[in-house]
Design a protein around this motif. Structure first.
Motif, PDB file in Angstrom:
ATOM      1  N   TRP A  12     -69.670 -69.598  83.337  1.00  0.00           N
ATOM      2  CA  TRP A  12     -69.108 -68.633  82.673  1.00  0.00           C
ATOM      3  C   TRP A  12     -70.102 -68.215  81.222  1.00  0.00           C
ATOM      4  O   TRP A  12     -69.389 -67.923  80.336  1.00  0.00           O
ATOM      5  N   GLN A  14     -71.469 -66.850  86.271  1.00  0.00           N
ATOM      6  CA  GLN A  14     -69.737 -66.924  86.496  1.00  0.00           C
ATOM      7  C   GLN A  14     -69.618 -68.360  87.232  1.00  0.00           C
ATOM      8  O   GLN A  14     -70.595 -68.995  87.560  1.00  0.00           O
ATOM      9  N   CYS A  36     -65.855 -69.340  79.057  1.00  0.00           N
ATOM     10  CA  CYS A  36     -65.019 -68.067  79.220  1.00  0.00           C
ATOM     11  C   CYS A  36     -64.130 -67.967  78.039  1.00  0.00           C
ATOM     12  O   CYS A  36     -63.723 -68.910  77.468  1.00  0.00           O
TER      13      CYS A  36
END
Length: 160
Positions: A137, A156, A56
């Motif tokens: 992510w 995710q 992320c």
């Protein structure tokens, strides 16, 4: 507010005294780590599993790395042994803990999983013992980065 309660819980756990002496059979699950300068030290007693490479953008920005590898451990199994980390609310649901002296990023608490704490693998005394089991992510993965392509990928993170 919830995150501040969490930090109090971490220090309450330390003050209450998670037993520092463990049975020999438990020693393989006792792990310690800390920051670069030594101002912060921590320990947790949990198996080295549930380890993920996080791609992320928030992790990248907060650490300066191209990804962060985390282990998720039960909150009650974690204790700060030395020092008090600084905190940064990187999102409405996440608070990150770091050293104010050397800047090392050590842990993350999220209200999405209030019974656990994520600890950076790189800050363990023996990170070589903690191989990742998946990527999370990956929708944010840098397109030129290929790390452990045979591991499962989660677009995710899937929180159980």
């Amino acid at each position: 507010m919830v995150v501040r309660v969490h930090l109090r819980q971490c220090f309450t756990i330390r003050q209450a005294g998670i037993p520092q002496r463990f049975k020999e059979s438990d020693m393989s699950d006792l792990h310690e780590g800390g920051c670069q300068c030594g101002a912060l030290r921590y320990s947790f007693q949990a198996p080295l599993r549930d380890i993920a490479h996080c791609h992320c953008s928030i992790c990248r920005r907060s650490t300066g790395g191209i990804l962060v590898t985390w282990i998720t451990v039960p909150l009650a199994a974690f204790t700060w042994l030395r020092g008090e980390p600084a905190r940064f609310a990187s999102s409405p649901s996440c608070e990150r803990y770091f050293c104010t002296t050397c800047g090392a990023h050590l842990a993350l608490f999220t209200t999405l999983s209030p019974g656990s704490l994520d600890v950076t693998i790189a800050t363990l005394d023996h990170p070589e013992q903690a191989a990742a089991d998946r990527h999370i992510w990956t929708q944010s993965r840098l397109p030129w980065l290929q790390v452990d392509p045979e591991l499962p990928h989660e677009y995710q993170e899937q929180i159980d």
